[in-house]
Each structure stands twice: as structure tokens, then as C-alpha cells.
Design a protein around this motif. Structure first.
Motif, PDB file in Angstrom:
ATOM      1  N   GLN A 242     -25.753  11.359 -26.575  1.00 10.86           N
ATOM      2  CA  GLN A 242     -26.438  11.688 -25.326  1.00 10.86           C
ATOM      3  C   GLN A 242     -25.764  11.029 -24.130  1.00 10.86           C
ATOM      4  O   GLN A 242     -25.706  11.614 -23.036  1.00 10.86           O
ATOM      5  N   TRP A 243     -25.247   9.824 -24.321  1.00  8.46           N
ATOM      6  CA  TRP A 243     -24.517   9.166 -23.228  1.00  8.46           C
ATOM      7  C   TRP A 243     -23.250   9.956 -22.903  1.00  8.46           C
ATOM      8  O   TRP A 243     -22.917  10.150 -21.718  1.00  8.46           O
ATOM      9  N   LEU A 244     -22.567  10.427 -23.919  1.00  8.69           N
ATOM     10  CA  LEU A 244     -21.354  11.220 -23.694  1.00  8.69           C
ATOM     11  C   LEU A 244     -21.676  12.505 -22.945  1.00  8.69           C
ATOM     12  O   LEU A 244     -20.968  12.893 -22.009  1.00  8.69           O
ATOM     13  N   ILE A 245     -22.765  13.180 -23.354  1.00  6.82           N
ATOM     14  CA  ILE A 245     -23.170  14.417 -22.688  1.00  6.82           C
ATOM     15  C   ILE A 245     -23.492  14.147 -21.220  1.00  6.82           C
ATOM     16  O   ILE A 245     -23.080  14.896 -20.328  1.00  6.82           O
ATOM     17  N   ALA A 246     -24.212  13.049 -20.952  1.00 10.26           N
ATOM     18  CA  ALA A 246     -24.636  12.726 -19.585  1.00 10.26           C
ATOM     19  C   ALA A 246     -23.465  12.322 -18.697  1.00 10.26           C
ATOM     20  O   ALA A 246     -23.576  12.377 -17.468  1.00 10.26           O
ATOM     21  N   ASN A 247     -22.349  11.921 -19.304  1.00  6.62           N
ATOM     22  CA  ASN A 247     -21.212  11.433 -18.513  1.00  6.62           C
ATOM     23  C   ASN A 247     -19.986  12.333 -18.610  1.00  6.62           C
ATOM     24  O   ASN A 247     -18.864  11.881 -18.374  1.00  6.62           O
ATOM     25  N   LYS A 248     -20.212  13.605 -18.913  1.00  2.00           N
ATOM     26  CA  LYS A 248     -19.129  14.578 -18.927  1.00  2.00           C
ATOM     27  C   LYS A 248     -18.515  14.701 -17.527  1.00  2.00           C
ATOM     28  O   LYS A 248     -19.223  14.659 -16.520  1.00  2.00           O
ATOM     29  N   PRO A 254     -16.288  11.583 -22.117  1.00  5.62           N
ATOM     30  CA  PRO A 254     -15.510  10.345 -21.978  1.00  5.62           C
ATOM     31  C   PRO A 254     -14.800  10.007 -23.288  1.00  5.62           C
ATOM     32  O   PRO A 254     -15.304  10.302 -24.371  1.00  5.62           O
ATOM     33  N   ARG A 255     -13.654   9.393 -23.194  1.00  7.25           N
ATOM     34  CA  ARG A 255     -12.895   9.005 -24.384  1.00  7.25           C
ATOM     35  C   ARG A 255     -13.253   7.599 -24.851  1.00  7.25           C
ATOM     36  O   ARG A 255     -12.922   7.201 -25.960  1.00  7.25           O
ATOM     37  N   ALA A 256     -13.906   6.839 -23.968  1.00  9.50           N
ATOM     38  CA  ALA A 256     -14.243   5.448 -24.288  1.00  9.50           C
ATOM     39  C   ALA A 256     -15.668   5.157 -23.834  1.00  9.50           C
ATOM     40  O   ALA A 256     -16.213   5.826 -22.950  1.00  9.50           O
ATOM     41  N   LEU A 257     -16.262   4.139 -24.468  1.00 11.86           N
ATOM     42  CA  LEU A 257     -17.601   3.692 -24.104  1.00 11.86           C
ATOM     43  C   LEU A 257     -17.507   2.516 -23.138  1.00 11.86           C
ATOM     44  O   LEU A 257     -16.543   1.744 -23.180  1.00 11.86           O
ATOM     45  N   THR A 258     -18.513   2.351 -22.314  1.00 11.51           N
ATOM     46  CA  THR A 258     -18.581   1.151 -21.486  1.00 11.51           C
ATOM     47  C   THR A 258     -18.979  -0.023 -22.380  1.00 11.51           C
ATOM     48  O   THR A 258     -19.565   0.172 -23.456  1.00 11.51           O
TER      49      THR A 258
END
Length: 310
Positions: A242-248, A254-258
Motif C-alpha cells: 500500500q505504501w508503494l501504491i501511494a507513492n507511485k 518506488p524502488r526503495a523504502l524510506t
């Protein structure tokens, strides 16, 4: 951050590097599976490993393999390290048996777009997000570069499995799902959906890969689901999805996580391990900075006789 991103050694032949697991040939011909801290989402491996994730997956898989031996034999020989499992060499069946008890995830996204038949299973109109099915359904996919929905009939006609073998896999998958659902219900957890992988050992069907882990399964808090089904706490890697979807950005994930998302993912992995097993992860207190997962792993492989002292 003390994580295990990959493992290889000139002492052991590297057989396969998957999205999360590295497989090597043990000296006696068995297979050594190293479960790394890599995280895969949307058919892509992220650049950011998640601390303790591999040990959580490996430990939970071992827990469930032990709990389900009476339903079907599995490939486990020995857990040789928090991140390593020695297993029997089986011929993998290139089919994922996906069992679903609720309308969610990719199935819900397809349902919203008008899809009503999934891998040969047709569901009615008028269902809501996260609604429970009357009975769990099986929606198999192929194991290819990109997993593909497929009907049981096409699995047989395309030569993936025989009808007899498919029927056996379906029966075992539903039995495994029931055991998992019943045990987790006692712990206030809903087993929403999961996937099982099988192999053949001396012609007999066995369970391989992993079972009821946060990477192969979707878990919800039963208490949260009872309050509001559509906002139930998701106790698995759906948080990261869900974080990846929200930060498209421009349609790209995104290729990396915060650091914050990676740390929260670690917390969630450790939490679900303890909730399921009733015990904290044995290696959870290893320092995430300054420790050495790789050194511990090598030491345990040497003690198990799988490597010479490095």
C-alpha cells in the motif's frame, strides 16, 4: 543496518537466486535454502532489505511445516540457522495453489473493474470489499516470470499437471488452509488468503517452499475486522504494497523504502511471528547496527557440517 541481502560461498554451488531465497547444493546432495531479508512486491525485488524478515519467514515456515505433517509430508530436514533450512530435493510443480476466504487484494481490484471469474471460479455481483466467501475458493496461478491466472482445466490441457494431481493438490491446499485458519482464529488472527507450493519426491506429493508466512499469506486482526471489515489491520506485507501504491510516480513504484517504512515493516514482521508462535523471534534481539547476520549464518553452517571452517 544488519541485514542479509544475499548469500553465496565458493564452497557451495548456487542453484537458484529467487526473489527472496537463495538455494545452494549441500555437500550430500540436499538443498540448502537461505531466506534473505530481500522484499519482493509487484513482481519486483526492492533495493531495501528489511531487518529480521528472513528469519521471521524461515521460522514461521518451520513452525507451520511441523504443525501440518499429518496432512501432507514436507521437504524440511532441519532448521540449521534462523535464516537457513536444509530440505530434501524435490521436483517442483510450477503451480501456485492460491486459497482465498475473502474478496480482497488483486481479486478485489479485478472485481471493481467488472471481473467476475477468477481462475475458473465465478463469484456473484453485489459483493463488498473484504466480504467473506461462503467457503474458501481455490484460484491457481502458474509459476512463470509473471504469475498467470489459469483454470484447472487449462492447467491440465497445457500440461502443467494431470487432473489426478491437481485434485490432490486442491484437496491438500484446502485442508492446510483449514488448519491454519483454525489455529490463527484462536490467536485473534484471520487467515484471509494464502498460496501453497507442492513438489514430487519419489513420485509422491509433498509441500515445499513456505507456508502461512506474511509473504505468502494475508492476515487481518479479527477484532478490527469485526469493528469495520474494510479497515481491518493488515498484519502482513500488504502494508508495504500500500505504501508503494501511494507513492507511485509517473506510474512507477518506488524502488526503495524510506528508513521509517523499513523499520515499521520490521516491527510488523516481528509482531506477527510472536503472535503466531507465542514466542519472540529468537534472533530478534540481535543488534540491527553492528551485528553480523552473515557471520552467525556461516558459523551455524560450519557447525552443521555444511561448510568448512572459513
Amino acid at each position: 543496518m544488519n541485514t542479509l541481502n544475499h548469500f553465496e560461498t565458493p564452497q557451495l554451488e548456487l542453484l537458484h537466486r529467487g526473489k527472496v531465497r537463495d538455494s545452494l547444493r549441500a555437500p550430500n546432495g540436499d538443498r540448502l535454502i537461505i531466506v534473505t531479508d530481500r522484499l519482493s512486491a509487484f513482481d519486483s525485488v526492492l533495493e531495501t532489505p528489511v531487518a529480521h524478515k528472513g528469519a521471521v519467514l524461515n521460522g514461521l515456515a518451520n513452525f507451520w511445516f511441523d504443525k501440518t505433517r499429518d496432512i501432507i509430508p514436507n521437504h524440511v530436514i532441519e532448521l540449521v540457522d534462523a535464516n537457513a533450512m536444509l530440505v530434501k530435493e524435490a521436483e517442483p510443480i510450477r503451480v501456485e495453489m492460491v486459497v482465498r476466504a475473502y474478496l480482497t487484494g488483486s481479486m478485489w481490484r479485478g472485481y471493481q473493474q467488472g471481473q467476475r471469474t477468477f481462475s475458473g471460479v465465478t463469484v456473484p455481483d453485489g459483493l463488498s470489499k473484504h466480504q467473506q466467501f461462503p467457503e474458501p475458493i481455490v484460484t491457481p496461478t502458474t509459476k512463470e516470470e509473471s504469475d498467470r491466472e489459469i483454470t484447472p482445466e487449462n492447467l491440465v490441457s497445457e500440461g502443467w499437471v494431470s487432473q489426478e494431481l491437481y485434485d490432490q493438490m486442491k484437496e491438500k491446499a484446502l485442508a492446510l488452509f483449514k488448519v491454519g485458519s483454525d489455529l490463527l482464529k484462536e490467536k485473534g488472527i484471520i487467515l484471509v488468503d494464502t498460496k501453497y507450493e507442492f513438489g514430487l519426491l519419489n513420485g509422491a506429493l509433498i509441500l515445499i517452499d513456505e507456508i502461512h508466512t506474511p509473504d505468502s499469506s494475508r492476515f487481518w486482526s479479527a477484532e478490527d475486522y469485526a469493528k469495520n471489515p474494510e479497515s481491518a489491520e493488515q498484519m502482513d506485507k500488504e502494508y508495504v504494497r500500500q505504501w508503494l501504491i501511494a507513492n507511485k510516480v509517473d506510474g512507477q513504484y518506488p524502488r526503495a523504502l524510506t528508513p521509517e517504512v523499513s523499520q515499521e515493516a520490521t516491527r510488523r514482521y516481528l509482531d506477527i511471528y510472536e503472535r503466531i508462535t507465542g514466542q519472540p523471534l529468537p534472533t530478534a534481539n540481535e543488534p540491527t547496527v553492528g551485528g553480523d547476520v552473515h557471520a552467525r549464518l556461516v558459523g551455524n553452517l560450519v557447525r552443521a557440517g555444511l561448510m568448512k571452517d572459513a
